[in-house]
Scaffold this motif. Structure first.
Motif, PDB file in Angstrom:
ATOM      1  N   GLY A  91      -2.671 -14.712  -2.638  1.00 32.51           N
ATOM      2  CA  GLY A  91      -1.551 -15.287  -2.341  1.00 32.51           C
ATOM      3  C   GLY A  91       0.158 -14.640  -3.268  1.00 32.51           C
ATOM      4  N   ALA A  92       0.059 -13.596  -2.519  1.00 35.61           N
ATOM      5  CA  ALA A  92       0.911 -12.388  -3.201  1.00 35.61           C
ATOM      6  C   ALA A  92       2.181 -12.591  -2.499  1.00 35.61           C
ATOM      7  CB  ALA A  92       0.656 -11.225  -3.174  1.00 35.61           C
ATOM      8  N   VAL A  93       2.339 -13.569  -1.338  1.00 31.71           N
ATOM      9  CA  VAL A  93       3.266 -13.473  -1.164  1.00 31.71           C
ATOM     10  C   VAL A  93       4.607 -14.943  -0.995  1.00 31.71           C
ATOM     11  CG1 VAL A  93       4.128 -14.363   1.849  1.00 31.71           C
ATOM     12  CG2 VAL A  93       2.821 -11.761   1.764  1.00 31.71           C
ATOM     13  N   ARG A  94       3.195 -15.755  -1.425  1.00 33.56           N
ATOM     14  CA  ARG A  94       4.142 -16.945  -2.360  1.00 33.56           C
ATOM     15  C   ARG A  94       4.730 -16.779  -3.751  1.00 33.56           C
ATOM     16  NH1 ARG A  94       1.300 -21.996  -3.582  1.00 33.56           N
ATOM     17  NH2 ARG A  94      -0.225 -20.421  -4.087  1.00 33.56           N
ATOM     18  N   ILE A  95       4.464 -15.325  -3.803  1.00 37.35           N
ATOM     19  CA  ILE A  95       4.912 -15.149  -5.518  1.00 37.35           C
ATOM     20  C   ILE A  95       6.368 -14.725  -5.878  1.00 37.35           C
ATOM     21  CG2 ILE A  95       4.370 -13.141  -6.798  1.00 37.35           C
ATOM     22  CD1 ILE A  95       2.778 -15.911  -7.344  1.00 37.35           C
ATOM     23  N   LEU A  96       6.098 -13.858  -3.843  1.00 42.81           N
ATOM     24  CA  LEU A  96       7.340 -12.993  -3.125  1.00 42.81           C
ATOM     25  C   LEU A  96       8.566 -13.828  -3.306  1.00 42.81           C
ATOM     26  CD1 LEU A  96       9.030 -10.272  -2.479  1.00 42.81           C
ATOM     27  CD2 LEU A  96       8.143 -10.707  -0.466  1.00 42.81           C
ATOM     28  N   GLU A  97       7.743 -15.216  -2.135  1.00 42.12           N
ATOM     29  CA  GLU A  97       9.003 -15.715  -2.303  1.00 42.12           C
ATOM     30  C   GLU A  97       9.039 -16.862  -3.459  1.00 42.12           C
ATOM     31  OE1 GLU A  97       6.302 -17.200   1.996  1.00 42.12           O
ATOM     32  OE2 GLU A  97       6.341 -18.390   0.463  1.00 42.12           O
ATOM     33  N   ILE A  99       9.818 -15.606  -6.072  1.00 47.05           N
ATOM     34  CA  ILE A  99      10.850 -14.728  -7.094  1.00 47.05           C
ATOM     35  C   ILE A  99      12.176 -14.585  -6.068  1.00 47.05           C
ATOM     36  CG2 ILE A  99      10.998 -12.037  -7.543  1.00 47.05           C
ATOM     37  CD1 ILE A  99       8.694 -11.477  -8.157  1.00 47.05           C
ATOM     38  N   GLU A 100      11.581 -14.489  -4.907  1.00 48.09           N
ATOM     39  CA  GLU A 100      13.078 -14.199  -3.818  1.00 48.09           C
ATOM     40  C   GLU A 100      14.645 -15.964  -4.634  1.00 48.09           C
ATOM     41  OE1 GLU A 100      11.453 -12.043  -0.131  1.00 48.09           O
ATOM     42  OE2 GLU A 100      11.690 -14.085   0.352  1.00 48.09           O
ATOM     43  N   ARG A 101      12.903 -16.967  -4.342  1.00 46.67           N
ATOM     44  CA  ARG A 101      14.207 -18.264  -4.506  1.00 46.67           C
ATOM     45  C   ARG A 101      15.114 -18.019  -5.836  1.00 46.67           C
ATOM     46  NH1 ARG A 101       9.999 -21.520  -2.688  1.00 46.67           N
ATOM     47  NH2 ARG A 101       9.527 -21.533  -4.833  1.00 46.67           N
ATOM     48  N   GLU A 102      14.248 -18.173  -6.872  1.00 48.98           N
ATOM     49  CA  GLU A 102      14.513 -17.438  -9.106  1.00 48.98           C
ATOM     50  C   GLU A 102      15.632 -16.971  -8.640  1.00 48.98           C
ATOM     51  OE1 GLU A 102      13.582 -19.288 -10.998  1.00 48.98           O
ATOM     52  OE2 GLU A 102      12.405 -20.880  -9.578  1.00 48.98           O
ATOM     53  N   THR A 103      15.320 -15.257  -8.181  1.00 48.82           N
ATOM     54  CA  THR A 103      16.897 -14.543  -7.989  1.00 48.82           C
ATOM     55  C   THR A 103      17.924 -14.850  -7.122  1.00 48.82           C
ATOM     56  OG1 THR A 103      15.716 -12.820  -6.843  1.00 48.82           O
ATOM     57  CG2 THR A 103      14.893 -13.009  -9.289  1.00 48.82           C
ATOM     58  N   GLY A 104      17.649 -15.716  -5.731  1.00 49.03           N
ATOM     59  CA  GLY A 104      18.831 -15.140  -5.256  1.00 49.03           C
ATOM     60  C   GLY A 104      18.853 -14.347  -3.994  1.00 49.03           C
ATOM     61  N   ILE A 105      17.436 -12.607  -4.644  1.00 46.72           N
ATOM     62  CA  ILE A 105      17.876 -11.720  -2.954  1.00 46.72           C
ATOM     63  C   ILE A 105      16.486 -11.641  -2.785  1.00 46.72           C
ATOM     64  CG2 ILE A 105      19.550 -10.588  -4.722  1.00 46.72           C
ATOM     65  CD1 ILE A 105      16.984  -9.647  -6.497  1.00 46.72           C
ATOM     66  N   LYS A 106      16.262 -10.704  -1.602  1.00 48.25           N
ATOM     67  CA  LYS A 106      15.061 -10.361  -1.226  1.00 48.25           C
ATOM     68  C   LYS A 106      14.423  -9.122  -1.138  1.00 48.25           C
ATOM     69  CE  LYS A 106      15.017 -14.056   2.230  1.00 48.25           C
ATOM     70  NZ  LYS A 106      13.800 -15.050   1.664  1.00 48.25           N
ATOM     71  N   THR A 107      13.852  -9.196  -0.630  1.00 44.18           N
ATOM     72  CA  THR A 107      13.220  -7.130  -1.129  1.00 44.18           C
ATOM     73  C   THR A 107      14.003  -6.206  -0.520  1.00 44.18           C
ATOM     74  OG1 THR A 107      10.522  -8.142  -0.382  1.00 44.18           O
ATOM     75  CG2 THR A 107      11.403  -6.263  -0.350  1.00 44.18           C
ATOM     76  N   GLY A 108      14.368  -5.309  -1.429  1.00 43.72           N
ATOM     77  CA  GLY A 108      15.810  -4.362  -1.315  1.00 43.72           C
ATOM     78  C   GLY A 108      16.719  -4.701  -1.927  1.00 43.72           C
ATOM     79  N   GLU A 109      16.985  -5.874  -2.326  1.00 44.16           N
ATOM     80  CA  GLU A 109      18.222  -5.972  -2.523  1.00 44.16           C
ATOM     81  C   GLU A 109      17.952  -6.434  -4.710  1.00 44.16           C
ATOM     82  OE1 GLU A 109      19.544  -9.241   0.856  1.00 44.16           O
ATOM     83  OE2 GLU A 109      18.944  -9.905  -0.572  1.00 44.16           O
TER      84      GLU A 109
END
Ligand code: FES
Length: 156
Positions: A91-97, A99-109
């Motif tokens: 379920g790593a993708v859901r974790i990443l999503e 984090i993206e929602r919480e921080t407002g940034i995407k990978t590499g940002e």
């Protein structure tokens, strides 16, 4: 000239002097510049190119070749999510999503407030503990969606 630009020029000038304007030390010079300025601002690369009499394309090529170098500002905290196979199936993708929602940034940002930079990695050798989230080099295993927000809130 702005104070920032002046500081940058002084900093790069001191580093170039320390390496006696040696072209062979380009990587070390870039490392020291990043350590000093936080990231490799374009004007600093121009200074280095001129100072070493090395084409800008070469300086830029080296700066973009190594993952350790950043051409954009870095956040105070680097968040990494393992997307290797074992973490992915857990379920790593859901974790990443999350984090993206919480921080407002995407990978590499990097977030605008420079609090977080977000990255992904492929297997950090702790598959049994997946999914793994790493903040500033500190591993958190068996991470769940619910654990993301409380964990991030400890990093200011
Ligand atoms: S796949 Fe994530 S630690 Fe190995």
């Amino acid at each position: 000239m702005t104070a920032g630009l002046e500081h940058m020029r002084e900093a790069v000038g001191a580093i170039l002097k320390r390496y006696q304007h040696d072209r062979g030390s380009l990587v070390a010079i870039l490392q020291d510049t990043q350590a000093e300025l936080g990231y490799l601002v374009r004007e600093a690369l121009v200074e280095i190119s001129t100072g070493l009499d090395v084409p800008m394309s070469r300086v830029y090529g080296v700066a973009t070749f190594f993952r350790a170098f950043s051409l954009t500002p870095r956040g105070r905290h680097t968040v990494n999510v393992c997307l290797g196979t074992a973490c992915h199936v857990r379920g790593a993708v859901r974790i990443l999503e999350t984090i993206e929602r919480e921080t407002g940034i995407k990978t590499g940002e990097t977030s605008e407030d420079l609090r977080f930079s977000l990255e992904t990695v492929n297997c950090v050798g702790a598959c049994a503990l997946g999914p793994i989230m790493i903040v500033d080099g500190k591993y958190s295993g068996e991470i769940t969606v619910d654990k993301v927000k409380p964990l991030l809130s400890t990093y200011k």
